[in-house]
Design a protein around this motif. Sequence first.
Motif, PDB file in Angstrom:
ATOM      1  N   LEU A  27       2.038  -2.827  10.033  1.00  0.00           N
ATOM      2  CA  LEU A  27       1.753  -4.044   9.269  1.00  0.00           C
ATOM      3  C   LEU A  27       3.016  -4.559   8.594  1.00  0.00           C
ATOM      4  N   PRO A  28       3.175  -5.829   8.357  1.00  0.00           N
ATOM      5  CA  PRO A  28       2.180  -6.884   8.534  1.00  0.00           C
ATOM      6  C   PRO A  28       2.213  -7.558   9.912  1.00  0.00           C
ATOM      7  N   ASN A  29       3.048  -7.062  10.802  1.00  0.00           N
ATOM      8  CA  ASN A  29       3.258  -7.807  12.052  1.00  0.00           C
ATOM      9  C   ASN A  29       2.248  -7.500  13.152  1.00  0.00           C
ATOM     10  N   VAL A  30       1.766  -6.274  13.173  1.00  0.00           N
ATOM     11  CA  VAL A  30       0.863  -5.865  14.253  1.00  0.00           C
ATOM     12  C   VAL A  30      -0.340  -5.148  13.648  1.00  0.00           C
ATOM     13  N   THR A  31      -1.531  -5.518  14.106  1.00  0.00           N
ATOM     14  CA  THR A  31      -2.744  -4.813  13.664  1.00  0.00           C
ATOM     15  C   THR A  31      -3.221  -3.950  14.818  1.00  0.00           C
ATOM     16  N   GLU A  32      -3.032  -2.652  14.655  1.00  0.00           N
ATOM     17  CA  GLU A  32      -3.375  -1.754  15.769  1.00  0.00           C
ATOM     18  C   GLU A  32      -4.095  -0.526  15.233  1.00  0.00           C
ATOM     19  N   TYR A  33      -5.167  -0.161  15.870  1.00  0.00           N
ATOM     20  CA  TYR A  33      -5.914   1.028  15.454  1.00  0.00           C
ATOM     21  C   TYR A  33      -5.561   2.198  16.362  1.00  0.00           C
ATOM     22  N   THR A 207       0.733  -4.731   0.266  1.00  0.00           N
ATOM     23  CA  THR A 207       0.057  -5.375  -0.865  1.00  0.00           C
ATOM     24  C   THR A 207       0.150  -6.896  -0.785  1.00  0.00           C
ATOM     25  N   SER A 208       1.352  -7.414  -0.531  1.00  0.00           N
ATOM     26  CA  SER A 208       1.463  -8.878  -0.490  1.00  0.00           C
ATOM     27  C   SER A 208       0.698  -9.423   0.714  1.00  0.00           C
ATOM     28  N   TYR A 209       0.598  -8.634   1.762  1.00  0.00           N
ATOM     29  CA  TYR A 209      -0.177  -9.019   2.950  1.00  0.00           C
ATOM     30  C   TYR A 209      -1.664  -9.108   2.596  1.00  0.00           C
ATOM     31  N   GLU A 210      -2.177  -8.047   1.982  1.00  0.00           N
ATOM     32  CA  GLU A 210      -3.612  -8.030   1.653  1.00  0.00           C
ATOM     33  C   GLU A 210      -3.966  -9.137   0.659  1.00  0.00           C
ATOM     34  N   LEU A 211      -3.129  -9.287  -0.379  1.00  0.00           N
ATOM     35  CA  LEU A 211      -3.448 -10.293  -1.401  1.00  0.00           C
ATOM     36  C   LEU A 211      -3.383 -11.701  -0.819  1.00  0.00           C
ATOM     37  N   THR A 212      -2.366 -11.946  -0.003  1.00  0.00           N
ATOM     38  CA  THR A 212      -2.215 -13.275   0.594  1.00  0.00           C
ATOM     39  C   THR A 212      -3.399 -13.594   1.514  1.00  0.00           C
ATOM     40  N   LYS A 213      -3.777 -12.603   2.335  1.00  0.00           N
ATOM     41  CA  LYS A 213      -4.911 -12.832   3.246  1.00  0.00           C
ATOM     42  C   LYS A 213      -6.192 -13.097   2.471  1.00  0.00           C
ATOM     43  N   ALA A 214      -6.293 -12.499   1.278  1.00  0.00           N
ATOM     44  CA  ALA A 214      -7.503 -12.686   0.477  1.00  0.00           C
ATOM     45  C   ALA A 214      -7.421 -13.931  -0.397  1.00  0.00           C
ATOM     46  N   GLY A 215      -6.280 -14.607  -0.383  1.00  0.00           N
ATOM     47  CA  GLY A 215      -6.135 -15.827  -1.182  1.00  0.00           C
ATOM     48  C   GLY A 215      -5.882 -15.557  -2.656  1.00  0.00           C
ATOM     49  N   VAL A 216      -5.407 -14.335  -2.975  1.00  0.00           N
ATOM     50  CA  VAL A 216      -5.071 -14.030  -4.375  1.00  0.00           C
ATOM     51  C   VAL A 216      -3.618 -14.448  -4.601  1.00  0.00           C
ATOM     52  N   PRO A 217      -3.355 -15.291  -5.623  1.00  0.00           N
ATOM     53  CA  PRO A 217      -1.983 -15.749  -5.843  1.00  0.00           C
ATOM     54  C   PRO A 217      -1.051 -14.579  -6.141  1.00  0.00           C
ATOM     55  N   CYS A 218       0.048 -14.483  -5.414  1.00  0.00           N
ATOM     56  CA  CYS A 218       0.973 -13.368  -5.654  1.00  0.00           C
ATOM     57  C   CYS A 218       2.401 -13.782  -5.338  1.00  0.00           C
ATOM     58  N   THR A 219       3.333 -13.072  -5.954  1.00  0.00           N
ATOM     59  CA  THR A 219       4.758 -13.311  -5.741  1.00  0.00           C
ATOM     60  C   THR A 219       5.420 -11.968  -5.484  1.00  0.00           C
ATOM     61  N   LEU A 220       6.143 -11.888  -4.392  1.00  0.00           N
ATOM     62  CA  LEU A 220       6.836 -10.640  -4.047  1.00  0.00           C
ATOM     63  C   LEU A 220       8.188 -10.603  -4.746  1.00  0.00           C
ATOM     64  N   ILE A 221       8.492  -9.478  -5.391  1.00  0.00           N
ATOM     65  CA  ILE A 221       9.818  -9.324  -6.014  1.00  0.00           C
ATOM     66  C   ILE A 221      10.415  -7.992  -5.576  1.00  0.00           C
ATOM     67  N   CYS A 222      11.737  -7.883  -5.673  1.00  0.00           N
ATOM     68  CA  CYS A 222      12.362  -6.578  -5.442  1.00  0.00           C
ATOM     69  C   CYS A 222      12.097  -5.720  -6.686  1.00  0.00           C
ATOM     70  N   ASP A 223      12.108  -4.405  -6.490  1.00  0.00           N
ATOM     71  CA  ASP A 223      11.764  -3.502  -7.595  1.00  0.00           C
ATOM     72  C   ASP A 223      12.643  -3.753  -8.821  1.00  0.00           C
ATOM     73  N   ASN A 224      13.924  -4.065  -8.558  1.00  0.00           N
ATOM     74  CA  ASN A 224      14.851  -4.194  -9.687  1.00  0.00           C
ATOM     75  C   ASN A 224      14.755  -5.546 -10.406  1.00  0.00           C
ATOM     76  N   MET A 225      13.743  -6.345 -10.067  1.00  0.00           N
ATOM     77  CA  MET A 225      13.556  -7.641 -10.742  1.00  0.00           C
ATOM     78  C   MET A 225      12.470  -7.568 -11.814  1.00  0.00           C
ATOM     79  N   ALA A 226      11.815  -6.416 -11.906  1.00  0.00           N
ATOM     80  CA  ALA A 226      10.652  -6.300 -12.804  1.00  0.00           C
ATOM     81  C   ALA A 226      11.021  -6.613 -14.250  1.00  0.00           C
ATOM     82  N   SER A 227      12.179  -6.112 -14.688  1.00  0.00           N
ATOM     83  CA  SER A 227      12.564  -6.305 -16.087  1.00  0.00           C
ATOM     84  C   SER A 227      12.692  -7.795 -16.404  1.00  0.00           C
TER      85      SER A 227
END
Length: 358
Positions: A27-33, A207-227
């Motif tokens: 994920l997020p490019n291929v959905t394979e079971y 996480t950003s894949y699941e939230l986006t697919k569900a229509g939950v507003p989200c913004t992806l950041i790098c870990d070191n941007m949290a502060s």
Amino acid sequence: MSLEAVMYAVNVRREGNTLVTLDQTLLPNVTEYLNLTTAEEMWEAIYSLRVRGAPAIGIFAGYAMAILAKQIPAPDFDTFYQDCTRLSDYLNSSRPTAVNLSCMLRRMDAVVQANKDKAHEELLAALDVEAKAIHDEDIAMCRKISEYGLSLLKDGDGVITHCNAGPIATSRYGTAQGPFYLSKEAGMNIHVYVDETRPLLQGARLTSYELTKAGVPCTLICDNMASLVMKQGKVQAVFFGCDRIARNGDVANKIGSSGLAIIANHYGIPVYSLGPSTTIDFNCPTGEQIPIEERPHSEIKELFYEKPMALPEVQCYNPAFDVTDHSLLAGIVTEQGIAYPPFSESFAKLFPEEMKNV
Ligand code: MRU
């Protein structure tokens, strides 16, 4: 994909004597079971994080034992039990930190022992029932956790999350991500800041894949941007999952969780860990005793890059988890309710039996 499709996703399931699991590494490019039938394939799927997330690994392990038990020759109970134990120990060796794996393997072992004197077919049927029960219980627990988690948020809040604790990592809803789906369902406006989660990018890829697919507003950041995001007032709470919680409330979760909690405390932002009570290791007094998985250096230097990004001779250290000290947590959200500090007291109220037996 709709909100419901994401919330109700089933990523680990059983089809007869095959264990079917979504390959999360694609994920997020291929959905394979993947269709798994051997212990080696199952071990590899856990080790390589094709199936990952503490509750999902526990569910997977339950089905794995029910399926593998059917392959073991059983001339007598002792021979059968020896082989069962060997396979269980083998699966348990795949990942050490998330307690759900060993916890669910122990549950399956208890079923084998409890059915020792029954006909072999009955014993195997009891394992099938237990594996299904583990799965069903997780669904119910995730729902409750999500509801309790949502009660901590108000309309307009920003929340930062680390790693992936969504439906992909559980069975439905997720734990730390569950409240975001329920907020959407309730028509609330919650914005999620998603740490990309170095080095395996569970935040970016899952996480950003699941939230986006569900229509939950989200913004992806790098870990070191949290502060910076916190300083800018964009975040009112931190929600992350857990892989093992010690009796004093110390929480092992994906590497980076502890740093995030330290930064959040600096800014006075409450930090919550959300997870099922099966993730509390009542036999583990503090975080000091939690084993921390170390993973290959190639995950830092090579994986996801077109070319290696450090010289071959550069040394790396790649611990997969860290422990957030209980003093940094505003609460631990379980299906039984929200435990507030001091955790030894709130755990004693929420889980009197388990705390009595330690
Ligand atoms: O190494 P991973 O991806 O299995 O780590 C997972 C986490 O740290 C999650 O936060 C945790 O397992 C909770 S999943 C509901």
